[in-house]
Design an enzyme around this catalytic site. Structure first.
Site, PDB file in Angstrom:
ATOM      1  N   CYS A  83     -40.380  60.375  80.963  1.00 41.35           N
ATOM      2  CA  CYS A  83     -39.558  59.767  80.309  1.00 41.35           C
ATOM      3  C   CYS A  83     -39.156  60.667  78.606  1.00 41.35           C
ATOM      4  CB  CYS A  83     -39.195  58.492  80.143  1.00 41.35           C
ATOM      5  SG  CYS A  83     -37.390  58.513  79.854  1.00 41.35           S
ATOM      6  N   HIS A 173     -39.956  56.829  85.572  1.00 40.78           N
ATOM      7  CA  HIS A 173     -41.385  55.141  85.250  1.00 40.78           C
ATOM      8  C   HIS A 173     -42.198  55.136  86.417  1.00 40.78           C
ATOM      9  CE1 HIS A 173     -40.091  54.815  80.729  1.00 40.78           C
ATOM     10  NE2 HIS A 173     -38.895  55.096  81.258  1.00 40.78           N
ATOM     11  N   GLU A 175     -44.768  53.512  86.099  1.00 40.85           N
ATOM     12  CA  GLU A 175     -45.795  53.115  85.941  1.00 40.85           C
ATOM     13  C   GLU A 175     -45.479  51.402  86.504  1.00 40.85           C
ATOM     14  OE1 GLU A 175     -44.106  54.823  83.826  1.00 40.85           O
ATOM     15  OE2 GLU A 175     -43.711  53.422  82.077  1.00 40.85           O
TER      16      GLU A 175
END
Ligand code: XMP
Length: 519
Positions: A83, A173, A175
Site C-alpha cells: 500500500c 494488504h 497480512e
C-alpha cells in the site's frame, strides 16, 4: 546466538505492521520491525535478506523518503511494498500516485493479468481473487521497467513488479486475514524472491536461547518473579535449563490472584518443573496500598509500585539471595511498543504494568529470553521445553490481576466474591469443553448493588458481569457467542453459590471500542 536470515520491516505507522511481522514469522523467517527513519542505519550494520515497506495512514506527498528506496535498490535488496510502501517506491522512481476517485475499502477482487513467481502456486492468469484494501491513493503511472500484474474493476496496478530488480508492490494488504491467500504470497516473496531458507523455528530458538543465557549469566545466580502466567514460566524454564539451581523463583501472592492460583503455580514448579520457588505473602501490603483507590490508572501504578517494593525488600534483606541477574518474560510486542515507531505516537489507553525500574534500582542485569517472540511463539517454545499443555493453554491473566476486574475500591471481601464467581464461570466453560475455544474468559465484579428476592427474603447484593472474548493477539476482540442455556445455567449457579452476588450480566462489547479488561 546463531545468525538467522533476517527480513526488516520498515514501519511507516500502519496499524497492520505487527501483522506483517506475524505473517513473516509464520513462514519461519526471522524479522524485525524498525521505524522507517532507522531502516538504513540498521541495514548498514546487519545482514538483510529483504525489506518489506509497511502501509501508513499518510499519503506519499513529498520526496523525503526517496533515498530509502534508491539505497535499497543500490544494495540490490529485494523489496515488497505494501500500500503506502508500494506508492513510495513508485514516487521515488518517478511514477505517479493519485487520489482514487472511488475509495477502495474492504474486500476487493483482483484480476490476474500476467503470471508471476509471487503467486504462481495460488493465483492463475484470468482468475479473480479476494483481497483486502484500505486506501485513498493509487498508482496511476508505473516507473520504467515495472509491469502491472493485476487490477480491480476500478483501478490498475494492484500488483506490480520489476522482476530484474526483485521489487514488488501490492495495493492491498496481504497480512490481514481478509486476504485469504496473503500469507502464501508473503511466503513466496520470502522463499522464492528473497531466497530465505525458513530457518526460524522454536526448536532452534530453544537451544540457541539456552546457550545465550548460559553465556550471559556464566557462573552467576538469577532470580525470576513469577506471575503464574505463561510468559514468566517459559522464561524461567528456559533459564533453568541454562543455569539449573542457580535460578530462584519468587511468586508474590498479591491477594489479587484467581481461585487456587498460588497453590497451582507452586505445585507446577515444585512437582513438575523441579524449579526452586518461594511464595511471599504480600496480601496486606497490596490491600493497604490500594485502600479506597478507585481510579484505574492509579490502581495499576500502585500495584506496579508494590511489586517493586516487595521484590526490592526481598533482594536487599534476604541473606541467601545473591543473584545479580533478573529474568523477565518481556515479549516482542512490549519491545515494539516501547520503541518510537514510524507513525504518530500512540495514546496511552492503559499503562501495562511490569517490573520496570527494578534492575537499575537493584543493580541487576536483565535476562530476557523471550524478547524476540510473539505470544503464540512463546506457547510453542513452552511446548519444546516440555511445559505441561494444560499450563500453556491457560487464558492470559493480566499482571495487576483481579485488581483491574473490580471497578471502584478493592477489598479482600470483594476479591473473595469475585474469585468464587470466576471459578464457577471457568468451571462451566471447562465442563462444556469450551475453554480452548475461547481466548480469555473471566468475571468482573461491578460496584453496583441491586435488590433481589432469595427464598422468602429480600437481597441487596453485588452485580457481576461475565466476559469472554476471542482474539488473535489481544489487540482486537470479538465477544464469544455462548448459548442462552449456557449463560442461564452459569448465572443461576453463580447466584445460588456465591454469597454476595444476586445478579449476573453478560458483556457484549467488542474491542474496539471496548477493551478486554474493564480497567
Ligand atoms: P485490554 O484490556 O487492554 O487487554 O484490552 C488486552 C490484553 O492484555 C491483558 N492485560 C494485561 N496484561 N498486564 C498484563 O500483563 C497488564 O497490565 C494488562 N492489562 C491488560 C488483558 O488481560 C488482555 O489479555
Amino acid at each position: 546466538m546463531k545468525h538467522h536470515q533476517t527480513i526488516f520491516i520498515a514501519d511507516f505507522g500502519s496499524q497492520f505492521t505487527k501483522l506483517i511481522s506475524r505473517a513473516v514469522r509464520r513462514c519461519n523467517v526471522y524479522c524485525q520491525i524498525v521505524p522507517h527513519q532507522k531502516l538504513l542505519e540498521t541495514i548498514a550494520t546487519q545482514e538483510c535478506r529483504a525489506v518489506i515497506l509497511s502501509g501508513s495512514p499518510d499519503s506519499v506527498n513529498d520526496d523525503s523518503q526517496n533515498h530509502i528506496i534508491t539505497t535499497l535498490i543500490e544494495k540490490k535488496i529485494p523489496i515488497l511494498g505494501i500500500c503506502y510502501g508500494f506508492q513510495l517506491i513508485v514516487k521515488a522512481l518517478k511514477g505517479k500516485v493519485a487520489l482514487t476517485q472511488k475509495r477502495e475499502f474492504g474486500e476487493a477482487h483482483i484480476e490476474i493479468l500476467h503470471p508471476s513467481i509471487l503467486y504462481d502456486n495460488i493465483w492463475q492468469v484470468g482468475g479473480a481473487y479476494p483481497t483486502w484494501m484500505s486506501h485513498s491513493d493509487h498508482v496511476i503511472d508505473l516507473p520504467e521497467g515495472f509491469i502491472c500484474l493485476a487490477r480491480t474493476q476500478s483501478i490498475d496496478n494492484c500488483i506490480v513488479s520489476h522482476p530484474d530488480k526483485h521489487i514488488y508492490g501490492l495495493q492491498f494488504h496481504p497480512e490481514v486475514t481478509h486476504t485469504p491467500q496473503g500469507i502464501t504470497l508473503i511466503d513466496n516473496f520470502l522463499k522464492k524472491i528473497a531466497n530465505c531458507k525458513g530457518d526460524w523455528n522454536m526448536k532452534s530458538y530453544k537451544s540457541e536461547g539456552i546457550e545465550k543465557i548460559s553465556q550471559q549469566i556464566g557462573d552467576g545466580y538469577a532470580i525470576c518473579a513469577i506471575s503464574g502466567g505463561v510468559d514468566s514460566t517459559v522464561a524461567a524454564v528456559m533459564t533453568h535449563e541454562a543455569i539449573g539451581d542457580r535460578l530462584h523463583c519468587l511468586l508474590i501472592d498479591t491477594g489479587l490472584m484467581r481461585h487456587n492460583e498460588c497453590s497451582q503455580v507452586l505445585s507446577l514448579y515444585r512437582q513438575k518443573l523441579n524449579i526452586s520457588i518461594e511464595c511471599i505473602d504480600a496480601k496486606e501490603h497490596f490491600f493497604n496500598a490500594l485502600k479506597d483507590v478507585t481510579d484505574p490508572e492509579q490502581k495499576r501504578k500502585i500495584i506496579g509500585r508494590c511489586f517493586i517494593e516487595i521484590f526490592e525488600n526481598y533482594a536487599l534483606n534476604c541473606s541467601t539471595h545473591k543473584a545479580s541477574y533478573l529474568v523477565q518474560g518481556t515479549l516482542y510486542p512490549d519491545v515494539i511498543e516501547s520503541m518510537a515507531l514510524g507513525g504518530k505516537k500512540n495514546v496511552t489507553i492503559k499503562s501495562h504494568h511490569n517490573v520496570g525500574g527494578l534492575p537499575e534500582r537493584l543493580k541487576m542485569s536483565l535476562v530476557e529470553p523471550l524478547r524476540e517472540l510473539f505470544k503464540d511463539e512463546v506457547r510453542n517454545l513452552g511446548q519444546e521445553l516440555d511445559i505441561p499443555q494444560e499450563f500453556l493453554k491457560r487464558h492470559p491473566f493480566p499482571g495487576p490481576g483481579l485488581g483491574i476486574r473490580i471497578p471502584g475500591a478493592i477489598t479482600q471481601e470483594k476479591c473473595n466474591i469475585l474469585r468464587a464467581a470466576d471459578a464457577i464461570f471457568i468451571d462451566e466453560i471447562k465442563k462444556n469443553a469450551l475453554y480452548d475455544e475461547i481466548w480469555q474468559a473471566f468475571v468482573v465484579l461491578l460496584p453496583v448493588k441491586s435488590v433481589g428476592v432469595m427464598g422468602d427474603g429480600r437481597s441487596y447484593e453485588y452485580a457481576c458481569t461475565l466476559r469472554a472474548v476471542n482474539s488473535h493477539d489481544g489487540m482486537t476482540a470479538e465477544v464469544y457467542p455462548f448459548s442462552a442455556t449456557f449463560l442461564k445455567h452459569t448465572a443461576t449457579r453463580i447466584i445460588n453459590e456465591v454469597k454476595g452476588i444476586n445478579r449476573v450480566l453478560y458483556d457484549y462489547t467488542t474491542k474496539p471500542p471496548g477493551t478486554i479488561e474493564w480497567e
